[in-house]
Design an enzyme around this catalytic site. Structure first.
Site, PDB file in Angstrom:
ATOM      1  N   GLY A  46     -49.171   2.493  25.439  1.00 39.28           N
ATOM      2  CA  GLY A  46     -47.748   2.184  25.389  1.00 39.28           C
ATOM      3  C   GLY A  46     -47.409   1.187  26.474  1.00 39.28           C
ATOM      4  N   GLN A  51     -42.232  -3.235  32.469  1.00 40.69           N
ATOM      5  CA  GLN A  51     -43.600  -3.382  32.969  1.00 40.69           C
ATOM      6  C   GLN A  51     -44.099  -4.820  32.872  1.00 40.69           C
ATOM      7  OE1 GLN A  51     -45.011   0.208  30.552  1.00 40.69           O
ATOM      8  NE2 GLN A  51     -46.371   0.211  32.336  1.00 40.69           N
ATOM      9  N   CYS A  94     -50.789   5.270  34.199  1.00 41.59           N
ATOM     10  CA  CYS A  94     -49.802   4.244  33.896  1.00 41.59           C
ATOM     11  C   CYS A  94     -50.341   2.887  34.308  1.00 41.59           C
ATOM     12  CB  CYS A  94     -48.508   4.547  34.639  1.00 41.59           C
ATOM     13  SG  CYS A  94     -47.195   3.357  34.338  1.00 41.59           S
ATOM     14  N   LEU A  95     -50.148   1.891  33.450  1.00 42.80           N
ATOM     15  CA  LEU A  95     -50.596   0.539  33.763  1.00 42.80           C
ATOM     16  C   LEU A  95     -49.875  -0.028  34.983  1.00 42.80           C
ATOM     17  CD1 LEU A  95     -50.734  -0.860  30.114  1.00 42.80           C
ATOM     18  CD2 LEU A  95     -52.645  -0.034  31.512  1.00 42.80           C
ATOM     19  N   HIS A 136     -42.909   9.005  28.251  1.00 45.26           N
ATOM     20  CA  HIS A 136     -43.373   8.173  29.371  1.00 45.26           C
ATOM     21  C   HIS A 136     -42.771   6.768  29.278  1.00 45.26           C
ATOM     22  CE1 HIS A 136     -46.652   6.858  32.247  1.00 45.26           C
ATOM     23  NE2 HIS A 136     -46.274   5.700  31.736  1.00 45.26           N
ATOM     24  N   GLU A 137     -42.845   6.172  28.099  1.00 48.53           N
ATOM     25  CA  GLU A 137     -42.341   4.801  27.935  1.00 48.53           C
ATOM     26  C   GLU A 137     -40.811   4.739  28.004  1.00 48.53           C
ATOM     27  OE1 GLU A 137     -44.391   2.479  28.367  1.00 48.53           O
ATOM     28  OE2 GLU A 137     -46.156   3.729  28.063  1.00 48.53           O
ATOM     29  N   HIS A 140     -39.661   4.587  31.454  1.00 55.01           N
ATOM     30  CA  HIS A 140     -39.740   3.238  32.040  1.00 55.01           C
ATOM     31  C   HIS A 140     -38.446   2.451  31.848  1.00 55.01           C
ATOM     32  CE1 HIS A 140     -43.663   2.566  33.764  1.00 55.01           C
ATOM     33  NE2 HIS A 140     -44.266   3.089  32.710  1.00 55.01           N
TER      34      HIS A 140
END
Length: 172
Positions: A46, A51, A94-95, A136-137, A140
């Site tokens: 995702g 991000q 997480c990226l 999670h997304e 963000h």
């Protein structure tokens, strides 16, 4: 398609307020395509617009497990969780928070209201791992990192590690 830069904690763009999408145009489609390419390349499951430095309510998620197709990406525009149920603990990474994996408690089932690339309002109910990815997304686009769900001790240890890394990078 273009691979975009992924911003990492503590970059301020990850905490900025995001704007609601009101124009469903070619620019939005291009952003979604670029975000999907960036997600696959990372690799991730995702990716949210903050991000990649865009303060917009846009996320893309890997939908291939649900669809059975390879590299199937689902864009969700202006997503919001409207119902949640139950509880589960799952390991997350997480990226934008590199080198950290930790167990996080999330809802087991969620219903998300969102718009597609044409602006049509849709709802999706899901559970288990895909529900975790969506939560999670969506966090963000609300300025929340999975780091914020951890204990104060784990959060502080990670922040200390990042500060040390930043100091080393500044001296190089």
């Amino acid at each position: 398609m273009t691979k975009l830069k992924i911003y990492e904690y503590p970059d301020h763009v990850l905490r900025e307020e995001t704007r609601t999408i009101t124009e469903f145009d070619d620019g939005l489609k291009k952003l979604v395509e670029d975000m999907a390419e960036t997600m696959w390349d990372a690799p991730g499951v995702g990716l949210a617009a903050p991000q990649v430095g865009k303060s917009l309510k846009v996320i893309v998620v890997d939908f291939s497990r649900q669809s059975g197709k390879e590299e199937d990406c689902m864009p969700l525009i202006n997503p919001e969780i409207i119902e949640f149920e139950g509880s589960q603990v799952d390991e997350e990474g997480c990226l934008s928070v590199p080198e950290l994996f930790a167990n996080v408690t999330r809802a087991q089932k969620v219903t998300v209201r969102y718009q597609d690339l044409e602006g049509k309002v849709l709802e999706l109910s899901t559970e288990d791992r895909f529900a975790v990815v969506l939560q999670h997304e969506i966090d963000h686009i609300n300025g929340i990192l999975f780091l914020d769900h951890l204990s104060r001790l784990k959060r502080n240890l990670y922040k200390k590690k990042v500060k040390k890394r930043v100091r080393v990078e500044q001296h190089d």
